[in-house]
Motif scaffolding. Structure first.
Motif, mmCIF file in Angstrom:
data_model
loop_
_atom_site.group_PDB
_atom_site.id
_atom_site.type_symbol
_atom_site.label_atom_id
_atom_site.label_comp_id
_atom_site.label_asym_id
_atom_site.label_seq_id
_atom_site.Cartn_x
_atom_site.Cartn_y
_atom_site.Cartn_z
ATOM 1 N N HIS A 113 67.806 -72.184 41.375
ATOM 2 C CA HIS A 113 67.511 -72.133 39.943
ATOM 3 C C HIS A 113 66.318 -73.030 39.595
ATOM 4 O O HIS A 113 66.396 -73.893 38.715
ATOM 5 C CB HIS A 113 68.740 -72.566 39.145
ATOM 6 N N TRP A 115 62.153 -73.989 38.531
ATOM 7 C CA TRP A 115 61.357 -73.707 37.351
ATOM 8 C C TRP A 115 60.745 -72.319 37.396
ATOM 9 O O TRP A 115 60.496 -71.725 36.360
ATOM 10 C CB TRP A 115 60.264 -74.774 37.214
ATOM 11 N N PHE A 117 62.008 -69.482 38.174
ATOM 12 C CA PHE A 117 62.899 -68.530 37.509
ATOM 13 C C PHE A 117 62.876 -68.719 35.994
ATOM 14 O O PHE A 117 62.838 -67.756 35.235
ATOM 15 C CB PHE A 117 64.321 -68.687 38.043
ATOM 16 N N LYS A 118 62.856 -69.962 35.559
ATOM 17 C CA LYS A 118 62.883 -70.258 34.124
ATOM 18 C C LYS A 118 61.684 -69.633 33.407
ATOM 19 O O LYS A 118 61.838 -68.949 32.385
ATOM 20 C CB LYS A 118 62.890 -71.773 33.932
ATOM 21 N N PHE A 119 60.497 -69.825 33.954
ATOM 22 C CA PHE A 119 59.297 -69.329 33.287
ATOM 23 C C PHE A 119 59.115 -67.827 33.500
ATOM 24 O O PHE A 119 58.597 -67.125 32.626
ATOM 25 C CB PHE A 119 58.075 -70.103 33.770
ATOM 26 N N LYS A 121 61.560 -65.690 33.678
ATOM 27 C CA LYS A 121 62.492 -65.058 32.735
ATOM 28 C C LYS A 121 61.908 -65.040 31.320
ATOM 29 O O LYS A 121 62.010 -64.027 30.616
ATOM 30 C CB LYS A 121 63.828 -65.795 32.736
ATOM 31 N N ARG A 122 61.285 -66.120 30.908
ATOM 32 C CA ARG A 122 60.680 -66.160 29.579
ATOM 33 C C ARG A 122 59.613 -65.076 29.433
ATOM 34 O O ARG A 122 59.503 -64.433 28.391
ATOM 35 C CB ARG A 122 60.053 -67.541 29.329
ATOM 36 N N SER A 134 70.201 -61.796 35.752
ATOM 37 C CA SER A 134 70.106 -62.832 36.775
ATOM 38 C C SER A 134 71.474 -63.175 37.350
ATOM 39 O O SER A 134 72.486 -63.200 36.645
ATOM 40 C CB SER A 134 69.453 -64.090 36.207
ATOM 41 N N GLN A 146 73.403 -63.981 33.741
ATOM 42 C CA GLN A 146 72.758 -63.806 32.446
ATOM 43 C C GLN A 146 72.288 -62.364 32.313
ATOM 44 O O GLN A 146 71.915 -61.730 33.308
ATOM 45 C CB GLN A 146 71.555 -64.743 32.285
ATOM 46 N N TRP A 329 54.709 -71.023 38.021
ATOM 47 C CA TRP A 329 55.003 -71.624 36.722
ATOM 48 C C TRP A 329 53.955 -72.668 36.327
ATOM 49 O O TRP A 329 53.790 -72.987 35.135
ATOM 50 C CB TRP A 329 56.390 -72.264 36.731
#
Length: 448
Positions: A113, A115, A117-119, A121-122, A134, A146, A329
């Motif tokens: 998990h 960064w 994946f975080k960016f 996904k956004r 996800s 999610q 990212w």
């Protein structure tokens, strides 16, 4: 003297604000080094003109365009005839592009998990054509989900049946070891790409590629690159140069790829990529496979030993891609807030992966243009949710004719108006399971 537009190839579908990539092949006789004008028309309006210097016999020209509206669009590519040209009727070609909206679901699997994946996904969540689901492993047999449709989706982890896996148009594998899926799931994922026509992307990270043991899995067959053996991977992974910052170098093929377009102008696109912030670190991978396209390299790459960062290839009915890095990212962090290049990159990659995945029921024909009175032979592929052939299916085919202003019995509706709907008989094609055929003869010119 003659100049002939032999053919024009293009992506058959596109989503809003995406580019339609087109390639025109021009054949010329006694016209070497002559400059001609290639025009692209959407419906009847000229939308692009390009000056082309003809080579000896064959010249290939790349075009790209953003469609002006939704629905099926008719395009014409045309070489403006020369005054002394012998034959002028072979200078243009017509083709269709489907700009209807389509929603594709993408399954993302991950363990750390990070960064990335975080960016990612956004960026994808901003695109109404894409839905990211996800599955993050948080412990033994424990998952964080999610984007699921209901509480049963992915409850047991990665799908164990074809009908469940095949409900997604693409799969992204993040930094997670090959032990995440067993041998049967690996074979099913191979079938997912080759038979279902899904897209597969493998990203970099501490547990990606050979660092996650994927070189010993069936997935290696799908990827556009070879994976290093355990000993070679360990040696390459320990190289301190691997962790240094670097400027991504796009290949000529990468600069022309539809998923890597920041600008329709090739020169400006190259400039925009050269301005991108540096990335940090990469996953060592092997050589590109014979049918693969290398899109981007590490600047220390050498012809005899390429350091591949991005590559893609066709695999059966589907496609696969690798990005041997997990710090994209950084683009989002280092670019100004109003700069959307990071978001554009991820959305275009995701669209390339997912939106070309075929539907279970699909209609095709041998060519796109027919003359009035010429029989159109339609071939229909009927598959179930597991993409297995369906025999004895009950299929209905309807053909919507173009509106004829001079025919008072014609049913007119819509904008632009269309004519009457004709139901066409469907017969099974006894030579192949799940295959059907239908015949239709258009009476008049127009878009059916």
């Amino acid at each position: 003297n003659d100049i002939q537009l032999i053919n024009i190839t293009s992506s058959r579908s596109v989503t809003e604000n995406d580019l339609v990539e087109m390639t025109a092949l021009i054949h010329s006789r006694n016209a070497e080094q002559r400059t001609v004008t290639l025009e692209l028309l959407e419906e009847d309006k000229v939308i692009e003109q390009k000056e082309v210097v003809l080579n000896n016999k064959y010249t290939r020209v790349h075009l790209s365009h953003k469609p002006g509206k939704k629905g099926y669009l008719q395009y014409t590519a045309r070489v403006v005839p020369e005054v002394d040209e012998t034959i002028k009727v072979n200078n243009e070609r017509h083709f269709l592009v489907n700009n209807d909206e389509k929603i594709a679901r993408i399954l993302y699997v991950e363990e750390l998990h990070p960064w990335e994946f975080k960016f990612l996904k956004r960026a994808i969540d901003l695109d109404k054509s894409l839905q990211l689901v996800s599955l993050v492993r948080t412990g033994p047999d424990k998952f964080y989900r999610q984007g699921i449709r209901d509480q049963n989706e992915l409850a047991a982890g990665f799908p164990t049946s074809k009908s469940e896996l095949y409900s997604y148009e693409a799969v992204i594998i993040g930094s997670i070891g090959a032990d995440f899926i067993d041998a049967s799931q690996q074979e099913m994922l191979k079938d997912y790409v080759s038979e279902r026509g899904g897209g597969l992307l493998m990203l970099g990270g501490p547990l990606a590629f050979s660092q996650g043991g994927w070189q010993n899995s069936a997935i290696v067959d799908i990827l556009p690159v070879e994976l290093l053996g355990e000993a070679e991977a360990a040696q390459s992974y320990s190289n301190p140069l691997r962790l240094k910052e670097f400027q991504l170098q796009l290949t000529p093929e990468g600069l022309r790829s539809p998923m890597l377009q920041f600008s329709a102008d090739l020169h400006r696109n190259r400039e925009m990529w050269n301005e991108m912030p540096a990335l940090k670190g990469y996953n060592p991978v092997g050589a590109a496979k014979p049918g693969a396209t290398v899109l981007a390299l590490h600047p220390l790459s050498q012809p005899a030993r390429e350091k591949i960062i991005m590559a893609e290839q066709r695999y059966g009915r589907g496609r696969s891609m690798i990005i041997a890095n997990s710090t994209i990212w950084l683009w989002q962090m280092k670019l100004p807030a109003v700069d959307m290049r990071h978001e554009t990159f991820w959305r275009q990659v995701a669209r390339w992966l997912a939106l070309s995945a075929p539907e279970p029921v699909a209609v095709s024909h041998s060519k796109e243009n027919y003359t009035p009175g010429e029989t159109v032979s339609m071939h229909i592929n009927a598959l179930d949710s597991s993409f297995q052939a369906v025999n004895n299916a009950n299929l209905t085919v309807s053909v919507t004719a173009p509106h004829s202003a001079g025919n008072r019995t014609d049913i007119s509706r819509g904008d632009p108006p269309v004519g009457a709907i004709q139901i066409v008989d469907v017969l099974p094609d006894l030579s192949s399971a799940g295959q059907y055929k239908a015949l239709f003869t258009p009476a008049n010119e127009g878009l059916y």
